[in-house]
Motif scaffolding. Structure first.
Motif, PDB file in Angstrom:
ATOM      1  N   GLY A 118       0.811  -1.210   0.000  1.00 48.81           N
ATOM      2  CA  GLY A 118       0.000   0.000   0.000  1.00 48.81           C
ATOM      3  C   GLY A 118       0.842   1.256   0.000  1.00 48.81           C
ATOM      4  N   THR A 119       1.975   1.211   0.724  1.00 49.50           N
ATOM      5  CA  THR A 119       2.880   2.369   0.766  1.00 49.50           C
ATOM      6  C   THR A 119       3.480   2.638  -0.597  1.00 49.50           C
ATOM      7  N   VAL A 120       3.939   1.580  -1.276  1.00 42.82           N
ATOM      8  CA  VAL A 120       4.498   1.739  -2.625  1.00 42.82           C
ATOM      9  C   VAL A 120       3.444   2.269  -3.587  1.00 42.82           C
ATOM     10  N   PHE A 121       2.220   1.774  -3.449  1.00 45.52           N
ATOM     11  CA  PHE A 121       1.128   2.224  -4.316  1.00 45.52           C
ATOM     12  C   PHE A 121       0.845   3.714  -4.136  1.00 45.52           C
ATOM     13  N   MET A 122       0.997   4.225  -2.916  1.00 48.94           N
ATOM     14  CA  MET A 122       0.670   5.619  -2.629  1.00 48.94           C
ATOM     15  C   MET A 122       1.777   6.589  -3.047  1.00 48.94           C
TER      16      MET A 122
END
Length: 390
Positions: A234-238
């Protein structure tokens, strides 16, 4: 249709579009705010509720899991007496729902273990309504986020429909009929398509909208990492969304600095037509010594709009380009006058729903290590007049 009435119609369309945009913006903010406003109203009303002893029957931290991770809420039931009648309630606080932060909620549950004697607050008019925590809680701060949208929407509507600029002096109001006609000094002065202030306002609105939404997810993600439940995917996606938000903030700063740029003032003599000579006079207001190059370009642009499936596409192409001025010496930039011949075989100004031929003056000023001057002035190019020689 005259060019003046066409411009007025365009301004009305722009006002309607901006009005709809800011209305949706404000209504969306109000809709989301309602989830936070009502708990605040209940909180204020509960200040007059009666403090009543109660006994905790059950308490636990309830986990709510979905594809985005886990959130938690305090679940508690308690018993209290009002006029020798027993009541049971399960409301801990007014703000419903769940949020991240397991340890904080576990501390509350540990303090309210079954059998604990504590106090609750009971509605004097409806004894079956009670709450343990009637004060302000941190999750109510999330209500500030949709209020930003409300403020931007309301401010935009005010600016579009109500703001009239600086009030006129009594003398000017008394001479309204004289002021209605353009003065000799203002005759032929061109108006820029967009002002630096308007560009800054648009940049602020877009940056606020984007970062307001992204910040909701960023706060929850950071909180997850702090609590040891970080979501790497999720962090990479954001990351791209956060970078776009940072870029928008940089653009806001860039637009703010552009407010202090030198401002060109252009005057056009006569009404330009194909096969004739256009005469442009300019004056730079502000410190033009900072500019290393100043240029005025007359361009004719075609805009063709058509549909590709469900998408509407507009293609733009330059069909005429005439350099009117290109100056590199600062002392020659302050003011000047230039003339140029317009080809008779070119295309005059034409506008329809799907096709437009637009003429405009492009003014550029290069400033090292600072936002460049960039202004565009739309003009009406008339067809070749009968008897005119090419």
């Amino acid at each position: 249709m005259s060019f003046t009435s066409e411009v007025a119609g365009k301004e009305r369309k722009n006002k309607r579009f901006l009005g709809c945009f800011f209305t949706v913006f404000m209504l969306a903010g109000l809709g989301f705010s309602s989830f936070f406003i009502w708990p605040i109203v209940e909180l204020l009303q509960a200040r007059g509720w009666r403090e009543t002893p109660c006994t905790i029957l059950t308490s636990e931290v309830k986990t709510h899991s979905d594809s985005d991770g886990s959130t938690y809420s305090v679940e508690v039931t308690y018993e209290y007496l009002v006029n020798d009648q027993s009541y049971t309630s399960s409301r801990y606080k007014f703000m419903r729902g769940s949020s991240s932060g397991y340890q904080g909620k576990k501390a509350i549950v540990d303090r309210l273990s079954p059998g604990t004697k504590t106090v609750c607050y009971v509605n004097r008019r409806n004894p079956s309504e009670a709450v343990i925590e009637r004060g302000f809680t941190g999750d109510l701060l999330f209500g500030l986020i949709p209020l930003v949208f409300v403020a931007v929407g309301a401010g935009g509507l005010f600016g579009v429909f109500l703001y009239q600029g600086k009030p006129k002096s009594p003398h000017a109001r008394g001479a309204a009929s004289v002021a209605a006609a353009p003065s000799k000094d203002e005759k032929g002065v061109l108006k820029s398509s967009t002002s630096p202030g308007a560009r800054l306002g648009c940049a602020i609105v877009i940056a606020t909208f984007w970062n307001g939404i992204v910040s909701i997810f960023v706060v929850q993600m950071v909180d997850g990492w702090i609590k040891g439940n970080g979501d790497g995917c999720g962090t990479v996606f954001m990351i791209p969304f956060v970078l776009i938000g940072l870029g928008l903030l940089v653009f806001v700063g860039y637009s703010f600095l552009a407010l202090f740029n030198p401002r060109p003032r252009l005057r056009m003599h006569g009404e330009p037509a194909l096969g004739e000579t256009i005469e442009i006079e300019w004056e730079i207001r502000g410190n033009c010594d900072r500019m290393t190059r100043f240029a005025i370009l007359l361009e004719g642009r075609e805009e063709a709009t058509y549909r590709r499936g469900t998408r509407t596409t507009t293609e733009k192409s330059i069909f005429e380009s005439i350099e009117l001025a290109a100056i590199t010496r600062s002392k020659d930039m302050r003011r000047g006058k230039v003339k140029a011949s317009i080809p008779a075989g070119s295309m005059h100004t034409f506008k329809s729903n799907s096709n437009k031929f637009i003429w405009h003056l492009q003014v550029n000023g290069e400033i090292p290590r600072w936002p460049d001057v960039s202004e565009e002035y739309e003009i009406e190019m008339k067809p070749q007049r009968p008897g005119a020689t090419s």
